[in-house]
Design a protein around this motif. Sequence first.
Motif, PDB file in Angstrom:
ATOM      1  N   ARG A   1       0.831  -1.201   0.000  1.00  0.00           N
ATOM      2  CA  ARG A   1       0.000   0.000   0.000  1.00  0.00           C
ATOM      3  C   ARG A   1       0.871   1.259   0.000  1.00  0.00           C
ATOM      4  N   ARG A   2       0.399   2.291  -0.683  1.00  0.00           N
ATOM      5  CA  ARG A   2       1.094   3.587  -0.754  1.00  0.00           C
ATOM      6  C   ARG A   2       2.522   3.437  -1.285  1.00  0.00           C
ATOM      7  N   ARG A   3       2.748   2.477  -2.145  1.00  0.00           N
ATOM      8  CA  ARG A   3       4.110   2.235  -2.640  1.00  0.00           C
ATOM      9  C   ARG A   3       4.508   3.243  -3.708  1.00  0.00           C
ATOM     10  N   LEU A   4       5.774   3.591  -3.671  1.00  0.00           N
ATOM     11  CA  LEU A   4       6.363   4.397  -4.737  1.00  0.00           C
ATOM     12  C   LEU A   4       6.900   3.435  -5.788  1.00  0.00           C
ATOM     13  N   ASP A   5       6.306   3.449  -6.968  1.00  0.00           N
ATOM     14  CA  ASP A   5       6.755   2.526  -8.015  1.00  0.00           C
ATOM     15  C   ASP A   5       7.064   3.240  -9.322  1.00  0.00           C
ATOM     16  N   LYS A   6       7.053   4.584  -9.298  1.00  0.00           N
ATOM     17  CA  LYS A   6       7.413   5.390 -10.477  1.00  0.00           C
ATOM     18  C   LYS A   6       8.316   6.529 -10.022  1.00  0.00           C
ATOM     19  N   VAL A   7       9.052   7.088 -10.972  1.00  0.00           N
ATOM     20  CA  VAL A   7       9.862   8.278 -10.710  1.00  0.00           C
ATOM     21  C   VAL A   7       8.959   9.505 -10.824  1.00  0.00           C
ATOM     22  N   TRP A   8       9.108  10.451  -9.882  1.00  0.00           N
ATOM     23  CA  TRP A   8       8.291  11.668  -9.893  1.00  0.00           C
ATOM     24  C   TRP A   8       9.198  12.885  -9.746  1.00  0.00           C
ATOM     25  N   ILE A   9       8.839  13.956 -10.441  1.00  0.00           N
ATOM     26  CA  ILE A   9       9.555  15.231 -10.349  1.00  0.00           C
ATOM     27  C   ILE A   9       8.528  16.331 -10.068  1.00  0.00           C
ATOM     28  N   ARG A  10       8.859  17.214  -9.110  1.00  0.00           N
ATOM     29  CA  ARG A  10       7.939  18.300  -8.776  1.00  0.00           C
ATOM     30  C   ARG A  10       8.155  19.474  -9.737  1.00  0.00           C
ATOM     31  N   LYS A  11       7.086  19.894 -10.397  1.00  0.00           N
ATOM     32  CA  LYS A  11       7.146  21.008 -11.343  1.00  0.00           C
ATOM     33  C   LYS A  11       6.014  21.987 -11.046  1.00  0.00           C
TER      34      LYS A  11
ATOM     35  N   GLY B   1      13.164   6.185  -1.585  1.00  0.00           N
ATOM     36  CA  GLY B   1      12.459   5.371  -0.600  1.00  0.00           C
ATOM     37  C   GLY B   1      11.353   4.562  -1.225  1.00  0.00           C
ATOM     38  N   HIS B   2      10.602   3.889  -0.366  1.00  0.00           N
ATOM     39  CA  HIS B   2       9.619   2.934  -0.891  1.00  0.00           C
ATOM     40  C   HIS B   2       8.169   3.271  -0.595  1.00  0.00           C
ATOM     41  N   HIS B   3       7.903   4.274   0.255  1.00  0.00           N
ATOM     42  CA  HIS B   3       6.514   4.602   0.571  1.00  0.00           C
ATOM     43  C   HIS B   3       6.245   6.102   0.394  1.00  0.00           C
ATOM     44  N   GLY B   4       5.021   6.397  -0.003  1.00  0.00           N
ATOM     45  CA  GLY B   4       4.613   7.788  -0.152  1.00  0.00           C
ATOM     46  C   GLY B   4       4.266   8.379   1.187  1.00  0.00           C
TER      47      GLY B   4
ATOM     48  N   PHE C   1       2.473   3.174  19.289  1.00  0.00           N
ATOM     49  CA  PHE C   1       3.315   2.003  19.052  1.00  0.00           C
ATOM     50  C   PHE C   1       3.116   1.420  17.665  1.00  0.00           C
ATOM     51  N   TYR C   2       1.895   1.468  17.150  1.00  0.00           N
ATOM     52  CA  TYR C   2       1.581   0.773  15.901  1.00  0.00           C
ATOM     53  C   TYR C   2       1.915   1.573  14.644  1.00  0.00           C
ATOM     54  N   LEU C   3       2.258   2.863  14.774  1.00  0.00           N
ATOM     55  CA  LEU C   3       2.448   3.709  13.584  1.00  0.00           C
ATOM     56  C   LEU C   3       3.778   4.456  13.647  1.00  0.00           C
ATOM     57  N   THR C   4       4.871   3.727  13.797  1.00  0.00           N
ATOM     58  CA  THR C   4       6.168   4.371  14.001  1.00  0.00           C
ATOM     59  C   THR C   4       7.025   4.473  12.746  1.00  0.00           C
ATOM     60  N   ASN C   5       6.620   3.873  11.643  1.00  0.00           N
ATOM     61  CA  ASN C   5       7.441   3.913  10.431  1.00  0.00           C
ATOM     62  C   ASN C   5       6.540   3.926   9.192  1.00  0.00           C
ATOM     63  N   PRO C   6       7.093   4.222   8.019  1.00  0.00           N
ATOM     64  CA  PRO C   6       6.265   4.344   6.806  1.00  0.00           C
ATOM     65  C   PRO C   6       5.496   3.081   6.452  1.00  0.00           C
ATOM     66  N   ILE C   7       6.100   1.905   6.678  1.00  0.00           N
ATOM     67  CA  ILE C   7       5.412   0.655   6.344  1.00  0.00           C
ATOM     68  C   ILE C   7       4.211   0.472   7.265  1.00  0.00           C
ATOM     69  N   ALA C   8       4.423   0.703   8.560  1.00  0.00           N
ATOM     70  CA  ALA C   8       3.329   0.547   9.528  1.00  0.00           C
ATOM     71  C   ALA C   8       2.224   1.564   9.277  1.00  0.00           C
ATOM     72  N   ARG C   9       2.608   2.792   8.915  1.00  0.00           N
ATOM     73  CA  ARG C   9       1.592   3.819   8.670  1.00  0.00           C
ATOM     74  C   ARG C   9       0.767   3.510   7.421  1.00  0.00           C
ATOM     75  N   ALA C  10       1.324   2.721   6.506  1.00  0.00           N
ATOM     76  CA  ALA C  10       0.584   2.327   5.309  1.00  0.00           C
ATOM     77  C   ALA C  10      -0.250   1.073   5.537  1.00  0.00           C
ATOM     78  N   SER C  11      -0.051   0.419   6.671  1.00  0.00           N
ATOM     79  CA  SER C  11      -0.702  -0.860   6.944  1.00  0.00           C
ATOM     80  C   SER C  11      -2.119  -0.661   7.483  1.00  0.00           C
ATOM     81  N   ALA C  12      -3.074  -1.289   6.833  1.00  0.00           N
ATOM     82  CA  ALA C  12      -4.456  -1.209   7.295  1.00  0.00           C
ATOM     83  C   ALA C  12      -4.619  -1.912   8.641  1.00  0.00           C
ATOM     84  N   VAL C  13      -3.879  -2.994   8.848  1.00  0.00           N
ATOM     85  CA  VAL C  13      -3.964  -3.734  10.108  1.00  0.00           C
ATOM     86  C   VAL C  13      -3.409  -2.901  11.259  1.00  0.00           C
ATOM     87  N   MET C  14      -2.263  -2.248  11.051  1.00  0.00           N
ATOM     88  CA  MET C  14      -1.681  -1.410  12.102  1.00  0.00           C
ATOM     89  C   MET C  14      -2.574  -0.208  12.400  1.00  0.00           C
ATOM     90  N   GLN C  15      -3.222   0.342  11.372  1.00  0.00           N
ATOM     91  CA  GLN C  15      -4.137   1.460  11.587  1.00  0.00           C
ATOM     92  C   GLN C  15      -5.336   1.013  12.416  1.00  0.00           C
TER      93      GLN C  15
END
Length: 674
Positions: free
Chosen positions: A270-280, A527-530, A643-657
């Motif tokens: 979930r919320r994975r970064l899988d493309k290159v993005w540039i801010r314009k 990185g790997h998460h938005g 405790f359940y939302l300390t990193n990007p992976i956990a914050r993207a996790s529906a179970v941790m939320q």
Amino acid sequence: MPKVTVDGQEIEVPAGATVLQACELAGKEIPRFCYHERLSIAGNCRMCLVEVKPGPPKPQASCALPATEGQEIRTDSEMVKTAREGVMEFLLINHPLDCPICDQGGECDLQDQSVAYGRGASRYHENKRAVTSKNMGPLIKTIMTRCIHCTRCVRFSEEIAGVDEIGALYRGEDMQITTYLEQAAKHELSANVIDLCPVGALTSRPYAYEARPWELKKTLGIDVSDAVGSNIRIDSRGREVLRVLPRINDDVNEEWISDKARYQVDGLTRRRLDKVWIRKPKGPKGKLVQASWEEAFKKIAAAKPGKSIAAVAGDMLDCETMFAAKALLKASGSSLIESRQTGMDYDVSNLAAVNFNSGFSGIEEADAILIVGSNVRWEAPLVNVRLRKAAKRGAKVFIVGPEWEPTYPATFIGQDVSVLSKLPAEVTDALKAAEKPAIILGGGGFAAGAHAASVKIAHDFNMVRDGWNGFNALHMAAARMGALMLGFAQDGGIADIVKAKPKVLLALGADEVDFTRFEDSLKVYIGHHGDKGAHAADIILPASAFTEKPGTYVNTEGRVQRGDKAVFAPGDAREDWTILRALADALGVNVGFDSFHELRDAMYADAPALAIEGEVTDYGALAKSVKGNAAPKGTIPAPIKDFYLTNPIARASAVMQQCSNELLLGETLAEAAE
């Protein structure tokens, strides 16, 4: 050491061993359901029956019978065979025929042992009993009709987790295992009862009906949700990680893992970064536009950073990525590297002063422990299990910092760090009288400037002596010790990088940085998460999560461990080191490696200790003093709010939320109307 005979084989067994342990030493397999090596003996399933002489002419439970001199033990006699068949027949009287739809199928002790030791037929025709299933929260799925009353879950909650949440009601056929007042199990290790349950009564709710064990590819990995470095097994199918289970490592995590380590993995998709993005255009109001790798590298090169390039490492980074970034900056002529994202700037010149020197198994032997600025239950749940063992053995525990609920007797002596300058007499007396005194400095203690004061206390109370080093730093980031070994730190912390005003800032999975301090820099997020870092970035380069690359990690006790690649990263995401290697070409510098093996060899040459897998690194003697205020003042903060939302992976996790909402914030479970 008593001598016993097992099926005609004479062996010596340790004093205090049980007959079951004697049989296992002789190489005999003894079936069991209630017995577990790390729990107290219950002796209530009766599956481990053996014949023992001298003794009554009947089978006896081997798990609860001490091995004594001259015993003759039979594990294969007709009496034992008949008795085990009878026990299995009784266990299966009320057990439902759920195997085709049971998530325990394929890794079920009851299945295996009924095939190996059962009769193969039942003589009972009475109606089976049915038991109402309990709500044990968002992690544990219950079908209590399957329960065989082994009480492993009850004993784990009371003895290991130290939270009396699970118990038994009623007696005999009416007995039921349930949580207190049928509330959800809320402690940080609750899901370990799923592994302990020998039947399908307690299974994984998020994993329900997902896969059978024989479908899964099993990969050895290291958990990065905290700095303990728990050994895990990553089970995947195709390109998706379906579950994480603990691996046995007595020196690190024994055979437990935290709920976050086990269940944050649904956030990997979930919320994975899988493309290159540039801010314009560049700036906070600019819009992120999808781009190619070539465009992104050209834009970074167009900034002409030269020596004005900096790198900040995130909390879950592997050593290889940090070394590749360090090599890139060194080739560019820069030394602006930092891993402490939130701005801490404690002294890192002596690694023994930032390490958990007692070791996790060693802290169990401490007899007086001072904890400074650490909610150990949230920062390192498995270290709290060790502290509970020490307290059971009589250790006195004192805590400085915000109050929390330890699972053992402990005395809170204040929230202000100034108490370290004049400890109460109760504390000083306990530390002076202790044979193995210890201090544990947590993230809140570091943030409050208690590093120098804690080192002083360690020396004042002779905590470093022959065969014992009682000074312990308890980090929260899986990457912290590896980063410090690689020199990924500035004397003044991240503030030094802010002062340097770099043209390009590489954020390597760094999501806790205050990016508003780098408004004039070109912010490149690898990185790997938005998450927060991606939101602030000018350029986003998609990288791999910890399950998608091989990597070296160093836990907070200085133990070097390696994880393997379980699945491939999604979309255009690449392994971090390959991104940095390509960026080096774009910037026109030479980093000295072209493959992962060359990178590792170069890293080992730079930090030889990283080549020694599984061993605790020897950082030498604890410094007499470190930079900082030996008499600090101020309130110690609580570094973890959830405790359940300390990193990007956990914050993207529906179970941790869901865990955060239900178990911490107290939201009611939303159920459909019948």
